[in-house]
Every structure is written in C-alpha cells, then in structure tokens.
Design a protein around this motif. Structure first.
Motif, PDB file in Angstrom:
ATOM      1  N   LYS A   8       0.762  -1.148  -0.055  1.00 46.53           N
ATOM      2  CA  LYS A   8       0.022   0.045  -0.040  1.00 46.53           C
ATOM      3  C   LYS A   8       0.804   1.377  -0.063  1.00 46.53           C
ATOM      4  O   LYS A   8       0.490   2.258  -0.495  1.00 46.53           O
ATOM      5  CB  LYS A   8      -0.795   0.016   1.287  1.00 46.53           C
ATOM      6  CG  LYS A   8      -2.220  -1.008   1.151  1.00 46.53           C
ATOM      7  CD  LYS A   8      -3.051  -0.770   2.241  1.00 46.53           C
ATOM      8  CE  LYS A   8      -4.276  -1.571   1.979  1.00 46.53           C
ATOM      9  NZ  LYS A   8      -5.135  -1.837   3.259  1.00 46.53           N
ATOM     10  N   MET A  54     -11.101   9.495  -4.484  1.00 45.97           N
ATOM     11  CA  MET A  54     -10.978   9.590  -3.100  1.00 45.97           C
ATOM     12  C   MET A  54     -12.274  10.367  -2.568  1.00 45.97           C
ATOM     13  O   MET A  54     -13.009   9.673  -1.524  1.00 45.97           O
ATOM     14  CB  MET A  54      -9.896  10.262  -2.509  1.00 45.97           C
ATOM     15  CG  MET A  54      -8.465   9.981  -3.088  1.00 45.97           C
ATOM     16  SD  MET A  54      -7.974   8.071  -2.621  1.00 45.97           S
ATOM     17  CE  MET A  54      -6.349   8.127  -3.274  1.00 45.97           C
ATOM     18  N   SER A  95     -17.555   9.730  -3.442  1.00 40.36           N
ATOM     19  CA  SER A  95     -18.289   8.662  -3.116  1.00 40.36           C
ATOM     20  C   SER A  95     -19.599   8.814  -2.071  1.00 40.36           C
ATOM     21  O   SER A  95     -19.329   9.855  -1.495  1.00 40.36           O
ATOM     22  CB  SER A  95     -17.131   7.601  -2.050  1.00 40.36           C
ATOM     23  OG  SER A  95     -16.717   8.402  -1.014  1.00 40.36           O
ATOM     24  N   PHE A 127      -5.951   8.710   3.103  1.00 40.61           N
ATOM     25  CA  PHE A 127      -6.539   7.721   2.251  1.00 40.61           C
ATOM     26  C   PHE A 127      -5.971   6.330   2.458  1.00 40.61           C
ATOM     27  O   PHE A 127      -4.744   6.361   1.871  1.00 40.61           O
ATOM     28  CB  PHE A 127      -6.786   8.213   0.990  1.00 40.61           C
ATOM     29  CG  PHE A 127      -7.396   9.510   0.979  1.00 40.61           C
ATOM     30  CD1 PHE A 127      -8.754   9.604   1.219  1.00 40.61           C
ATOM     31  CD2 PHE A 127      -6.729  10.890   0.397  1.00 40.61           C
ATOM     32  CE1 PHE A 127      -9.293  10.938   1.155  1.00 40.61           C
ATOM     33  CE2 PHE A 127      -7.363  11.948   0.324  1.00 40.61           C
ATOM     34  CZ  PHE A 127      -8.551  11.998   0.749  1.00 40.61           C
ATOM     35  N   GLN A 128      -6.652   5.161   2.358  1.00 43.37           N
ATOM     36  CA  GLN A 128      -5.943   4.029   2.689  1.00 43.37           C
ATOM     37  C   GLN A 128      -6.716   2.948   1.862  1.00 43.37           C
ATOM     38  O   GLN A 128      -6.188   1.712   1.546  1.00 43.37           O
ATOM     39  CB  GLN A 128      -6.084   3.551   3.979  1.00 43.37           C
ATOM     40  CG  GLN A 128      -5.255   4.430   5.271  1.00 43.37           C
ATOM     41  CD  GLN A 128      -5.144   3.612   6.338  1.00 43.37           C
ATOM     42  OE1 GLN A 128      -5.282   2.496   6.732  1.00 43.37           O
ATOM     43  NE2 GLN A 128      -4.532   4.612   7.336  1.00 43.37           N
ATOM     44  N   ASP A 129      -7.785   3.301   1.279  1.00 44.11           N
ATOM     45  CA  ASP A 129      -8.595   2.445   0.199  1.00 44.11           C
ATOM     46  C   ASP A 129      -7.848   2.143  -1.059  1.00 44.11           C
ATOM     47  O   ASP A 129      -7.356   3.044  -2.020  1.00 44.11           O
ATOM     48  CB  ASP A 129      -9.888   3.006  -0.151  1.00 44.11           C
ATOM     49  CG  ASP A 129     -10.647   1.767  -0.969  1.00 44.11           C
ATOM     50  OD1 ASP A 129     -10.300   1.200  -1.532  1.00 44.11           O
ATOM     51  OD2 ASP A 129     -11.881   1.887  -0.558  1.00 44.11           O
ATOM     52  N   SER A 130      -6.959   0.930  -1.155  1.00 46.59           N
ATOM     53  CA  SER A 130      -6.089   0.525  -2.262  1.00 46.59           C
ATOM     54  C   SER A 130      -6.978   0.747  -3.659  1.00 46.59           C
ATOM     55  O   SER A 130      -6.354   1.354  -4.688  1.00 46.59           O
ATOM     56  CB  SER A 130      -5.380  -0.574  -2.130  1.00 46.59           C
ATOM     57  OG  SER A 130      -4.822  -0.845  -1.035  1.00 46.59           O
ATOM     58  N   GLY A 131      -8.217   0.450  -3.709  1.00 45.98           N
ATOM     59  CA  GLY A 131      -9.122   0.657  -4.736  1.00 45.98           C
ATOM     60  C   GLY A 131      -9.176   1.984  -5.357  1.00 45.98           C
ATOM     61  O   GLY A 131      -9.115   2.213  -6.577  1.00 45.98           O
ATOM     62  N   LYS A 132      -9.296   2.841  -4.338  1.00 45.35           N
ATOM     63  CA  LYS A 132      -9.460   4.220  -4.799  1.00 45.35           C
ATOM     64  C   LYS A 132      -8.043   4.779  -5.184  1.00 45.35           C
ATOM     65  O   LYS A 132      -8.071   5.852  -6.232  1.00 45.35           O
ATOM     66  CB  LYS A 132     -10.175   4.967  -3.402  1.00 45.35           C
ATOM     67  CG  LYS A 132     -11.565   4.721  -3.173  1.00 45.35           C
ATOM     68  CD  LYS A 132     -12.280   5.490  -2.262  1.00 45.35           C
ATOM     69  CE  LYS A 132     -13.435   5.281  -1.824  1.00 45.35           C
ATOM     70  NZ  LYS A 132     -13.905   6.168  -0.646  1.00 45.35           N
ATOM     71  N   TRP A 133      -7.109   4.438  -4.536  1.00 49.51           N
ATOM     72  CA  TRP A 133      -5.673   4.741  -4.939  1.00 49.51           C
ATOM     73  C   TRP A 133      -5.556   4.441  -6.456  1.00 49.51           C
ATOM     74  O   TRP A 133      -4.750   5.003  -7.339  1.00 49.51           O
ATOM     75  CB  TRP A 133      -4.613   4.265  -3.944  1.00 49.51           C
ATOM     76  CG  TRP A 133      -4.381   5.170  -2.700  1.00 49.51           C
ATOM     77  CD1 TRP A 133      -4.976   4.912  -1.450  1.00 49.51           C
ATOM     78  CD2 TRP A 133      -3.534   6.448  -2.866  1.00 49.51           C
ATOM     79  NE1 TRP A 133      -4.311   5.905  -0.737  1.00 49.51           N
ATOM     80  CE2 TRP A 133      -3.802   6.727  -1.476  1.00 49.51           C
ATOM     81  CE3 TRP A 133      -3.007   6.978  -3.792  1.00 49.51           C
ATOM     82  CZ2 TRP A 133      -3.107   7.976  -1.152  1.00 49.51           C
ATOM     83  CZ3 TRP A 133      -2.232   8.129  -3.362  1.00 49.51           C
ATOM     84  CH2 TRP A 133      -2.281   8.978  -1.864  1.00 49.51           C
TER      85      TRP A 133
END
Length: 509
Positions: free
Chosen positions: A122, A335, A338, A467-473
């Motif tokens: 991540k 990010m 949503s 921000f930690q959501d890998s999908g959004k990154w």
C-alpha cells in the motif's frame, strides 16, 4: 526492497518519456529558454552572469552542476570548455528525472512515518500514484524548478519527522534557494515540529471526547533512537477497530469533532510553549536562522523575486485559494466523490446544527463572493498566452459569462468543506489551521494562475488525509495516467504556430 522497486518503477517511465521528449523537442521551450542558458553559463564558470528575466534563485543550477560532475567525473571541471559542453539541454533535463526518482523514495519514507500500520504494498502504491500526479509528472521532463522544489520540501519534512531539525532546516534553506516561496513551507514544517514537540511533552491525560472513544497512543523510542508510533482509535460500541495515524509524530489521532476545540488546543500549545520556551527556542533555532536570512535577502534584493519584478508583483489574489480547493478535489475525485464521503459530510452538517450551519455558510459565501469580485486577478500572461491550459479554463469557463465566476463560488466552498472535513478527521484543528494559512500565504500573493503553484500544498493535503483504500488509489492512478498521456501527446504531437512570432508553439500546463 520497497525503495529499490520504487526506483525501478519510476525510472522506467522517466527514461522512456525523457528519450521521447528530447527527440521531439530537443531545443529549450517556454521557461527553459531562460533556465537552460543560465545553467550553461554556470557550467562555463560565469557565476556572475544572470538573466534578468529569471525570477527564482540558482538552486536548480547548483544541482545540475553537481549531477554533471558526478556523471562525468570531477576531472571535467578542470577543463571548463569540456565541462560546459556536457551541459546540453538533454543532460540538464535529466536532473529532474533523477530528482523524480529520489522524490518518490522520499514520499515512501514520509508515508512510512505518517502511516506505520500500512503494509509495504500500500505504501508503494501510494508513492507511485503521487509520483504520477500530473503537474509533478509533466515537469519531470523539462528543465523547470518544480520537481527540485517539491523534492527539497519533502526531504525537509522527512528530516523533521525524524526529529533531525538541524538537517531539516539545512535542506529547507536549500529549498528556498530553489524557489523563494518555500520559506512558507520551512515555517510550516517548523510549526508542525513545535506542535508535535509541545504536545508530546504535555502533562496530564487528554480529556474524554464527546463521542465514546478510547484513545491509545503507545509512543516510544527504541534503542536505535527511531520513533515507533502506533496510533489506534477503538470505538467501544463497535466490534470493528479503526487504525488512524496522525500527520506527524507523536500526535494523538483526533476523530471528527472529538477534540476539545481550537481554542483549547491553542491554550494547551501556548501553555506548553511557555513552560518549554528555552528548550524549544534552542531546538528549533535553525528554522529561525533560515527565516532571518530570508528576511535579510528580501531587504537586500528589494523584493522576493529576483528578475521580471514588474510582472510578478505581490497582488492580493484571494480567488487563488478557491481555485486550489476545486483543483485539489478534482485531482482526488476517486477519493472524495463517493457515497460514504457524501453521507459523512451530511452527517457533519447535521451535527453542526441548522442555525450554525446556515450562519457559517452565509459568512463563507459572502467571503467567497467578495474574493472573486474584488480579488480575482486576470494577469496579462494569462490573457495573452494560449499555450497554457489555464488560458482556456479562464476564457471558456470562468469568463464565459459574467455570472459564472459567482456561480462557481458554492462549488469552491464545498471543495474546501470536503478538504477541511477530511483533514479534521485525523489532524488537530490547529494543524488544519496552520495548513490553510501556509497554503494561503503561498497562493494568495501570486497574481498568475499557475497550477504548478498548487503542487506542494496538494502533496501535504494528500499525505495527511489518510486515504487507505487501495482501490481508490488505483483509480486515482489510472486517472493520472490518462491525464498524463493526454497532456504529453498534446505537448509533443499537437504543435501550432503564432502569426506574430516565429517558431513552434506547444501546449503546456
């Protein structure tokens, strides 16, 4: 291993695109027509030569000399003619390519310090996506000061996170030699360091938050002297635990509106500053020395910029801070846009209360309308230069009708509401205030709308938004790649000509 992999990933696109750019655009373009000849004068040993059209100090040229000497050996310095021959446009542009790789590694280390609970994949993903940020990515391949400026500021911040304040101030001083406005980020990093130091030495226990939250902050230092900080926030009534990490060590995470308020935070800080005043003064004196040196420079120079002072006079451009909010939100669209974030904002407004929400919104709208009406600057460069994308945004959107700039005000304010809310979830209110003031201090005096000026405050925003959501990154990375392909293709393969001036013109940020 993570740093080596990052260097390989970033180097892969840096090398390929650099070769392509140098093949299609071998000659200096736009601001390069000033920077490259000036750097070449330094390569010849003419350190007293200076182009009066250059506004920034020679920090980038010093880095270029260091790279050329390291690549081709210090023996070339003895032979001035051969050394100057090595300072071609391609070699000078490659300086930013090397700095882009270094910057990515520094970002990885900053993320490691700010978010120690993240796994390596991540952290690597976030560092790579940040390296793809369009304004940073594009100028990696041209001889501009932006990449060097960002790298120096991030290195300064990393040293501060490691509590090596003397080294941090030294890098900060060099960042100012690259670009004068970095003095604001030197002060910002010093302020965040003082906040961390003061709050880490305060006595007593943080009062119980309004929301039923248990805060555990096991901060300690190991035998190697490095800070190991794990910050956890656990809701008592929830089975699920949430790990949150503050912006800089060793802070206590602050859930949304769980802190005691800005006034109480300021009182706590002032109290600790008074009790630790001499210790803090000694510890952070290097930053003070940098600031004093900058003030002496401004007094000697008769202003902040070095050259072209008539085109870069300080102008109250309050609309600039509004533009930054919207541009930042759009750059982080995956990010922010949503359902969860929208519901979170609605819940926030409901908790504030309708009366208070109406009053604050009314005051913000008035301030926004006044900013765009009285302090919206149309710089001559913006109006006349159709090579820049802001030229088209200004003419086709903002000035398409007299009412558009006023209709955009609520959108600007919603953007800043989202930014402040996101930062406020994981940062103290006083940190958010310091960030806003630093961003305003950098952007408001600038009369020209240049998205390049937004880069450093944007990076601080992203690094501290947690921000930690890998999908959004991943989606953000795809967005950046699409923008980068478009802008680079337009730059390389959609040239055009001016009737009043010879030569090829190209689209650029």
């Amino acid at each position: 291993m993570g740093r080596v992999a990052l260097a390989a990933i970033v180097s892969s696109w840096v090398i390929l695109v650099t070769v392509l750019v140098n093949r299609v655009v071998p000659d200096p373009y736009m601001d390069e027509i000033f920077h490259i000849p000036q750097a070449q004068q330094y390569c010849k040993g003419n350190f007293r030569s200076w182009d009066p059209m250059i506004t920034t100090p020679p920090g980038l040229y010093y880095l270029s000399l260091a790279q050329v000497a390291s690549l081709f050996g210090f023996y070339s310095i003895k032979d001035t003619s051969s050394f100057s021959d090595l300072c071609s446009s391609a070699i000078l542009r490659s300086v930013n390519g090397v700095l882009a790789v270094i910057c990515c590694i520094i970002l990885y280390d900053v993320i490691t310090h700010l978010k120690p609970t993240l796994d390596d994949r991540k952290k690597m993903l976030q560092a790579v996506v940040l390296s793809l940020y369009p304004l940073h990515w594009f100028f990696t391949f041209l001889y501009y000061t932006d990449v060097a400026s960002l790298t120096a500021v991030m290195a300064m911040y990393l040293a501060s996170l490691k509590r090596n304040y003397w080294f941090s101030a030294l890098i900060g001083a060099f960042s100012v030699v690259i670009r004068q406005t970095n003095i604001i980020w030197v002060l910002f990093v010093a302020c965040t360091g003082i906040l961390d130091y003061s709050l880490s030495h305060r006595k007593g226990i943080v009062g119980k938050a309004k929301s039923d939250v248990c805060i555990n902050n096991p901060s300690s230092e190991n035998s190697t002297g490095k800070s190991n900080v794990g910050l956890y926030v656990k809701k008592r009534k929830s089975v699920k635990s949430v790990d949150t990490v503050e912006s800089s060590l060793p802070r206590t995470p602050v859930p949304t509106f769980a802190s005691s308020g800005l006034v109480n935070e300021v009182q706590t800080i002032l109290l600790m500053l008074w009790h630790k005043k001499w210790e803090i003064l000694v510890l952070f004196s290097p930053y003070l020395l940098v600031f004093v040196a900058f003030i002496l420079f401004v007094r000697w120079n008769g202003g902040v910029v070095l050259g072209a002072k008539e085109a870069h006079t300080v102008t109250p451009h309050f609309a600039q801070i509004l533009y930054f909010g919207l541009v930042s939100i759009l750059a982080l669209a995956p990010m922010y846009f949503s359902i969860a974030h929208s519901l979170d904002l609605l819940h926030l407004l409901r908790r504030i209360g309708p009366l208070c929400c109406f009053f604050q919104g009314f005051v913000a709208l008035i301030a926004g309308f006044l900013s765009v009406h009285f302090f919206s600057v149309a710089h001559p460069y913006l109006l006349a230069d159709n090579r820049h994308y802001p030229f088209y945004l200004w003419r086709k959107i903002i000035m398409a009708h007299w009412s558009i700039k006023y209709l955009l005000v609520p959108i600007y304010l919603c953007s800043w509401l989202s930014i402040i809310h996101m930062l406020g979830r994981f940062q103290r209110k006083i940190w958010v205030l310091a960030y806003f003031l630093a961003t305003a201090a950098v952007l408001v005096p600038a009369p020209l709308i240049e998205f390049r000026y937004y880069t450093i405050p944007f990076y601080f925003l992203v690094l501290h938004s947690n921000f930690q959501d890998s999908g959004k990154w991943f989606l953000t990375g795809i967005l950046y790649i699409g923008i980068n392909i478009f802008t680079m293709m337009m730059f390389l393969f959609r040239p055009f000509h001016w009737d009043h001036e010879p030569g090829i013109q190209r689209f650029i940020w």
